[in-house]
Design a protein around this motif. Structure first.
Motif, PDB file in Angstrom:
ATOM      1  N   ALA A 145       2.686   1.615  -3.347  1.00 16.12           N
ATOM      2  CA  ALA A 145       1.779   2.092  -4.401  1.00 16.12           C
ATOM      3  C   ALA A 145       1.471   3.569  -4.217  1.00 16.12           C
ATOM      4  CB  ALA A 145       0.493   1.276  -4.399  1.00 16.12           C
ATOM      5  N   ARG A 146       1.265   4.005  -2.987  1.00 15.36           N
ATOM      6  CA  ARG A 146       1.011   5.435  -2.739  1.00 15.36           C
ATOM      7  C   ARG A 146       2.180   6.293  -3.209  1.00 15.36           C
ATOM      8  NH1 ARG A 146      -1.591   4.429   3.120  1.00 15.36           N
ATOM      9  NH2 ARG A 146      -3.738   4.159   2.428  1.00 15.36           N
TER      10      ARG A 146
ATOM     11  N   VAL B 124      -3.596  -1.941  -0.930  1.00 11.00           N
ATOM     12  CA  VAL B 124      -3.005  -2.795  -1.959  1.00 11.00           C
ATOM     13  C   VAL B 124      -2.466  -4.059  -1.306  1.00 11.00           C
ATOM     14  CG1 VAL B 124      -1.260  -2.972  -3.779  1.00 11.00           C
ATOM     15  CG2 VAL B 124      -2.384  -0.778  -3.352  1.00 11.00           C
TER      16      VAL B 124
ATOM     17  N   ILE C 115      -2.638  -1.164 -10.962  1.00 15.50           N
ATOM     18  CA  ILE C 115      -1.826  -1.229  -9.740  1.00 15.50           C
ATOM     19  C   ILE C 115      -1.812  -2.660  -9.213  1.00 15.50           C
ATOM     20  CG2 ILE C 115      -1.721  -0.500  -7.317  1.00 15.50           C
ATOM     21  CD1 ILE C 115      -2.807   2.257  -8.289  1.00 15.50           C
TER      22      ILE C 115
ATOM     23  N   VAL D  99      -4.796   5.913  -3.466  1.00 20.06           N
ATOM     24  CA  VAL D  99      -4.651   4.511  -3.093  1.00 20.06           C
ATOM     25  C   VAL D  99      -5.167   4.317  -1.671  1.00 20.06           C
ATOM     26  CG1 VAL D  99      -3.007   2.646  -2.660  1.00 20.06           C
ATOM     27  CG2 VAL D  99      -2.659   4.195  -4.601  1.00 20.06           C
TER      28      VAL D  99
ATOM     29  N   THR E 211       0.835  -1.202   0.000  1.00 20.42           N
ATOM     30  CA  THR E 211       0.000   0.000   0.000  1.00 20.42           C
ATOM     31  C   THR E 211       0.864   1.244   0.000  1.00 20.42           C
ATOM     32  OG1 THR E 211      -1.795  -1.159   1.122  1.00 20.42           O
ATOM     33  CG2 THR E 211      -1.825   1.249   1.228  1.00 20.42           C
TER      34      THR E 211
ATOM     35  N   CYS F 152      -6.337  -4.301  -5.354  1.00 25.00           N
ATOM     36  CA  CYS F 152      -6.179  -2.867  -5.105  1.00 25.00           C
ATOM     37  C   CYS F 152      -7.528  -2.218  -4.848  1.00 25.00           C
ATOM     38  CB  CYS F 152      -5.512  -2.185  -6.305  1.00 25.00           C
ATOM     39  SG  CYS F 152      -5.334  -0.390  -6.120  1.00 25.00           S
TER      40      CYS F 152
ATOM     41  N   LEU G  88      -8.894   1.628  -4.826  1.00 19.69           N
ATOM     42  CA  LEU G  88      -8.530   2.973  -5.251  1.00 19.69           C
ATOM     43  C   LEU G  88      -9.754   3.854  -5.148  1.00 19.69           C
ATOM     44  CD1 LEU G  88      -6.019   4.434  -6.587  1.00 19.69           C
ATOM     45  CD2 LEU G  88      -7.139   3.982  -8.769  1.00 19.69           C
TER      46      LEU G  88
END
Length: 131
Positions: free
Chosen positions: A8-9, A29, A66, A26, A5, A34, A36
């Motif tokens: 991904a952010r 994840v 993602i 985000v 997470t 994911c 979003l």
């Protein structure tokens, strides 16, 4: 990757352009998964004051993209479809992308999009090619 997470952010924050312009954030994840969120603004809606289909599709495609890259591989969309089940209204949308099949070269994801009342508004099927 230990904390998907946060990773991904960071990646989304560094990605200027489409994701930033559309206020996608985000939420969560995990491997092949994911969540979003899209914050709705006046630029997200159409002339009927409901969320534009392109905005919804972009949210779904980004969430699945993602999720597809959670194992460290890059992926690009090769096929997609979306069904708009109800008009999307409110302040935000949440897309939840789940892997249906993740193979050596191709991955298939289903994405459910909910409004801020947790009403299912759209479902997308998106296929990716790993590059």
């Amino acid at each position: 990757m230990e904390n998907l997470t946060e990773y991904a952010r960071e990646q989304v924050k560094a990605c200027k352009g489409f994701i930033e312009a559309n206020n996608y954030e985000v939420i969560k994840v995990e491997p092949n998964y994911c969540e979003l969120e899209g914050i709705i603004t006046n630029t997200s809606t159409n002339h009927l004051n409901i969320v534009h289909g392109g905005y919804i599709f972009g949210l779904a495609d980004t969430a699945a993209g993602i999720a597809a890259m959670t194992d460290g591989r890059n992926a690009v969309t090769i096929n997609s479809s979306i069904s708009y089940l109800k008009p999307s209204k409110g302040n935000k949308l949440k897309a939840i992308a789940k892997s249906i099949k993740n193979g050596k070269n191709v991955a298939f994801f289903e994405v459910s999009v909910y409004d801020d009342n947790d009403v299912l508004t759209s479902v997308a099927n998106i296929t990716y090619n790993y590059i």
